[in-house]
Design a protein around this motif. Sequence first.
Motif, PDB file in Angstrom:
ATOM      1  N   MET A   1      34.339  45.146  22.501  1.00 39.26           N
ATOM      2  CA  MET A   1      34.414  45.462  24.011  1.00 39.26           C
ATOM      3  C   MET A   1      35.104  44.321  24.762  1.00 39.26           C
ATOM      4  SD  MET A   1      30.709  45.190  26.245  1.00 39.26           S
ATOM      5  CE  MET A   1      30.369  45.829  27.880  1.00 39.26           C
ATOM      6  N   LYS A   2      36.123  45.032  25.288  1.00 40.73           N
ATOM      7  CA  LYS A   2      37.186  44.246  26.129  1.00 40.73           C
ATOM      8  C   LYS A   2      36.844  44.280  27.719  1.00 40.73           C
ATOM      9  CE  LYS A   2      42.192  43.688  26.752  1.00 40.73           C
ATOM     10  NZ  LYS A   2      43.338  44.217  26.488  1.00 40.73           N
ATOM     11  N   ILE A   3      36.548  43.024  28.222  1.00 40.87           N
ATOM     12  CA  ILE A   3      36.448  43.047  29.445  1.00 40.87           C
ATOM     13  C   ILE A   3      37.294  42.290  30.478  1.00 40.87           C
ATOM     14  CG2 ILE A   3      34.399  41.990  31.208  1.00 40.87           C
ATOM     15  CD1 ILE A   3      32.614  42.082  28.693  1.00 40.87           C
ATOM     16  N   ALA A   4      37.845  42.552  31.451  1.00 40.52           N
ATOM     17  CA  ALA A   4      38.802  41.940  32.132  1.00 40.52           C
ATOM     18  C   ALA A   4      38.341  41.615  33.669  1.00 40.52           C
ATOM     19  CB  ALA A   4      39.927  42.858  32.225  1.00 40.52           C
ATOM     20  N   THR A   5      38.877  40.586  34.124  1.00 38.41           N
ATOM     21  CA  THR A   5      38.965  40.204  35.663  1.00 38.41           C
ATOM     22  C   THR A   5      40.431  40.476  36.427  1.00 38.41           C
ATOM     23  OG1 THR A   5      37.835  38.726  37.037  1.00 38.41           O
ATOM     24  CG2 THR A   5      38.649  37.872  35.274  1.00 38.41           C
ATOM     25  N   TYR A   6      40.380  40.728  37.621  1.00 41.23           N
ATOM     26  CA  TYR A   6      41.631  40.848  38.143  1.00 41.23           C
ATOM     27  C   TYR A   6      41.437  40.683  39.747  1.00 41.23           C
ATOM     28  CZ  TYR A   6      46.371  42.551  38.879  1.00 41.23           C
ATOM     29  OH  TYR A   6      47.640  42.621  39.057  1.00 41.23           O
ATOM     30  N   ASN A   7      41.918  39.660  40.102  1.00 38.23           N
ATOM     31  CA  ASN A   7      41.824  39.735  41.862  1.00 38.23           C
ATOM     32  C   ASN A   7      43.073  40.450  42.326  1.00 38.23           C
ATOM     33  OD1 ASN A   7      42.493  38.905  44.411  1.00 38.23           O
ATOM     34  ND2 ASN A   7      41.285  37.054  44.220  1.00 38.23           N
ATOM     35  N   VAL A   8      43.060  41.554  42.687  1.00 35.84           N
ATOM     36  CA  VAL A   8      43.998  42.465  42.837  1.00 35.84           C
ATOM     37  C   VAL A   8      44.768  42.180  44.256  1.00 35.84           C
ATOM     38  CG1 VAL A   8      43.354  44.531  41.479  1.00 35.84           C
ATOM     39  CG2 VAL A   8      42.455  44.190  43.786  1.00 35.84           C
ATOM     40  N   ASN A   9      44.115  41.424  45.245  1.00 37.35           N
ATOM     41  CA  ASN A   9      44.665  40.926  46.391  1.00 37.35           C
ATOM     42  C   ASN A   9      45.160  42.182  47.190  1.00 37.35           C
ATOM     43  OD1 ASN A   9      45.786  39.593  48.393  1.00 37.35           O
ATOM     44  ND2 ASN A   9      47.608  38.893  47.376  1.00 37.35           N
ATOM     45  N   GLY A  10      44.035  43.318  47.385  1.00 36.76           N
ATOM     46  CA  GLY A  10      44.403  44.521  47.967  1.00 36.76           C
ATOM     47  C   GLY A  10      44.626  45.696  47.170  1.00 36.76           C
ATOM     48  N   GLN A  33      38.473  41.813  42.404  1.00 36.48           N
ATOM     49  CA  GLN A  33      38.053  40.822  43.646  1.00 36.48           C
ATOM     50  C   GLN A  33      39.225  41.216  44.431  1.00 36.48           C
ATOM     51  OE1 GLN A  33      38.369  38.902  40.491  1.00 36.48           O
ATOM     52  NE2 GLN A  33      36.733  39.739  39.951  1.00 36.48           N
ATOM     53  N   GLU A  34      38.637  40.860  45.704  1.00 41.01           N
ATOM     54  CA  GLU A  34      39.803  40.905  46.973  1.00 41.01           C
ATOM     55  C   GLU A  34      40.210  42.307  47.114  1.00 41.01           C
ATOM     56  OE1 GLU A  34      42.347  37.625  49.336  1.00 41.01           O
ATOM     57  OE2 GLU A  34      42.148  37.375  46.879  1.00 41.01           O
ATOM     58  N   LEU A  35      39.261  43.370  47.254  1.00 46.96           N
ATOM     59  CA  LEU A  35      39.686  44.793  47.518  1.00 46.96           C
ATOM     60  C   LEU A  35      40.372  44.793  48.742  1.00 46.96           C
ATOM     61  CD1 LEU A  35      36.420  46.690  46.180  1.00 46.96           C
ATOM     62  CD2 LEU A  35      38.209  46.032  44.983  1.00 46.96           C
ATOM     63  N   LYS A  36      39.976  44.222  49.763  1.00 47.78           N
ATOM     64  CA  LYS A  36      40.361  44.324  51.195  1.00 47.78           C
ATOM     65  C   LYS A  36      40.477  45.655  51.633  1.00 47.78           C
ATOM     66  CE  LYS A  36      43.481  39.977  50.608  1.00 47.78           C
ATOM     67  NZ  LYS A  36      44.847  39.636  50.788  1.00 47.78           N
ATOM     68  N   ALA A  37      39.282  46.381  51.218  1.00 47.91           N
ATOM     69  CA  ALA A  37      39.085  47.759  51.827  1.00 47.91           C
ATOM     70  C   ALA A  37      37.698  47.983  52.098  1.00 47.91           C
ATOM     71  CB  ALA A  37      39.694  48.873  50.762  1.00 47.91           C
ATOM     72  N   SER A  61      39.232  44.633  55.634  1.00 45.16           N
ATOM     73  CA  SER A  61      40.290  43.701  55.745  1.00 45.16           C
ATOM     74  C   SER A  61      39.891  42.374  54.552  1.00 45.16           C
ATOM     75  CB  SER A  61      40.270  42.953  57.020  1.00 45.16           C
ATOM     76  OG  SER A  61      40.519  44.106  58.046  1.00 45.16           O
ATOM     77  N   TRP A  62      38.830  42.066  54.286  1.00 46.30           N
ATOM     78  CA  TRP A  62      38.501  40.900  53.505  1.00 46.30           C
ATOM     79  C   TRP A  62      37.678  41.185  52.184  1.00 46.30           C
ATOM     80  CZ3 TRP A  62      41.609  37.478  55.368  1.00 46.30           C
ATOM     81  CH2 TRP A  62      41.881  37.378  56.744  1.00 46.30           C
ATOM     82  N   ASN A  63      37.688  40.274  51.223  1.00 47.15           N
ATOM     83  CA  ASN A  63      36.602  40.338  50.200  1.00 47.15           C
ATOM     84  C   ASN A  63      36.816  41.521  49.598  1.00 47.15           C
ATOM     85  OD1 ASN A  63      36.190  37.902  51.163  1.00 47.15           O
ATOM     86  ND2 ASN A  63      34.647  38.628  52.618  1.00 47.15           N
ATOM     87  N   GLY A  64      35.480  41.815  49.169  1.00 42.40           N
ATOM     88  CA  GLY A  64      35.259  43.219  48.275  1.00 42.40           C
ATOM     89  C   GLY A  64      35.617  43.032  47.016  1.00 42.40           C
ATOM     90  N   VAL A  65      34.461  43.610  46.077  1.00 43.78           N
ATOM     91  CA  VAL A  65      34.488  43.389  44.467  1.00 43.78           C
ATOM     92  C   VAL A  65      34.045  44.771  43.972  1.00 43.78           C
ATOM     93  CG1 VAL A  65      33.810  41.018  44.602  1.00 43.78           C
ATOM     94  CG2 VAL A  65      32.043  42.577  44.886  1.00 43.78           C
ATOM     95  N   ALA A  66      34.592  45.075  42.539  1.00 47.43           N
ATOM     96  CA  ALA A  66      34.155  46.242  41.932  1.00 47.43           C
ATOM     97  C   ALA A  66      34.076  45.975  40.463  1.00 47.43           C
ATOM     98  CB  ALA A  66      35.242  47.271  42.305  1.00 47.43           C
ATOM     99  N   ILE A  67      33.391  47.032  39.933  1.00 45.32           N
ATOM    100  CA  ILE A  67      33.257  46.932  38.358  1.00 45.32           C
ATOM    101  C   ILE A  67      33.703  48.487  37.932  1.00 45.32           C
ATOM    102  CG2 ILE A  67      31.701  46.595  36.337  1.00 45.32           C
ATOM    103  CD1 ILE A  67      29.903  44.687  38.095  1.00 45.32           C
ATOM    104  N   LEU A 144      29.363  36.193  33.471  1.00 46.34           N
ATOM    105  CA  LEU A 144      29.742  36.024  35.078  1.00 46.34           C
ATOM    106  C   LEU A 144      31.246  35.741  35.024  1.00 46.34           C
ATOM    107  CD1 LEU A 144      26.629  33.685  36.011  1.00 46.34           C
ATOM    108  CD2 LEU A 144      27.061  36.130  36.590  1.00 46.34           C
ATOM    109  N   CYS A 145      31.902  36.658  35.671  1.00 40.27           N
ATOM    110  CA  CYS A 145      33.320  36.442  35.863  1.00 40.27           C
ATOM    111  C   CYS A 145      33.892  36.763  37.113  1.00 40.27           C
ATOM    112  CB  CYS A 145      34.068  37.296  34.602  1.00 40.27           C
ATOM    113  SG  CYS A 145      33.984  39.294  34.910  1.00 40.27           S
ATOM    114  N   GLY A 146      35.273  36.412  37.217  1.00 45.45           N
ATOM    115  CA  GLY A 146      35.726  36.607  38.602  1.00 45.45           C
ATOM    116  C   GLY A 146      36.680  35.417  39.010  1.00 45.45           C
ATOM    117  N   ASP A 147      37.087  35.609  40.163  1.00 45.93           N
ATOM    118  CA  ASP A 147      38.118  34.507  40.998  1.00 45.93           C
ATOM    119  C   ASP A 147      36.749  33.450  41.612  1.00 45.93           C
ATOM    120  OD1 ASP A 147      39.408  32.890  42.483  1.00 45.93           O
ATOM    121  OD2 ASP A 147      40.255  34.344  43.606  1.00 45.93           O
TER     122      ASP A 147
END
Length: 257
Positions: A1-10, A33-37, A61-67, A144-147
């Motif tokens: 099981m490969k789990i990734a975290t990525y702050n996409v900055n928009g 993280q940082e969906l900004k949507a 405009s700010w923040n936002g998280v998704a899985i 528990l993962c993320g920025d």
Amino acid sequence: MKIATYNVNGVNGRLPVLLRWLQETEPDVVCLQELKAPQEKFPEQAINDAGYRAIWHGQKSWNGVAILSRDGNIQESRRGLPGDPEDLHSRYIEAIINDVVIGCLYLPNGNPAPGPKFDYKLQWFDRLTAHAQDLLNRKIPVVLCGDYNVMPTEQDVYKPERWLDDALFRPETRAAFHNLLAQGWTDAIRKLYPTEKIYTFYDYFRNAYGRDAGLRIDHFLLSPELNSRLKAASVDRHVRGWEKTSDHCPVWIELTH
């Protein structure tokens, strides 16, 4: 099981980068993280077309998280941290995927410090720590993962002397991170690479990526139930060099089933 975290900055502005990386690496689970949507502007169709189902907690405009989950099975278990009903920031979402609880978090930056933003960072950290203890008490596999917006040690920052007054490196921030770890969590990257120089973020300024002048602020914390299942971890550093990319690199771990 490969789990990734990525702050996409928009997520919409970086969608071509995100889709290219998903196609190239095919992680089973992705925390963004940082969906900004806002909620209605999340690119669900494009994510579905890439082979993923998604849950998300947007904010204009700010923040936002998704899985994102590649096997289609994703059971949301929480959005938002407990402890402050007036906190409207979209910074935490949690799901159960293949019997693993996955918490995706975007911890506040906290600058300028000291000040109200730094106070909020530490309060949010306290709430995360309380929720993390609740998860540990259930004795289930948890990631528990993320920025985290924390460089835990001097090893995790290029030229640490320049960061002493920054909210990401202040003693209170590092103490909060180590207090969280002390509950029984494992820093996955450091378990596999205890002494290596590893960065997950490179500023857009001063050619930081080209000079390898980075920070390690994106982390995976594993509950004791997952310790023996950790078999690999790495940073997809090259993605930071792509055109119109985020200032963060994707980070991933691999767990045995």
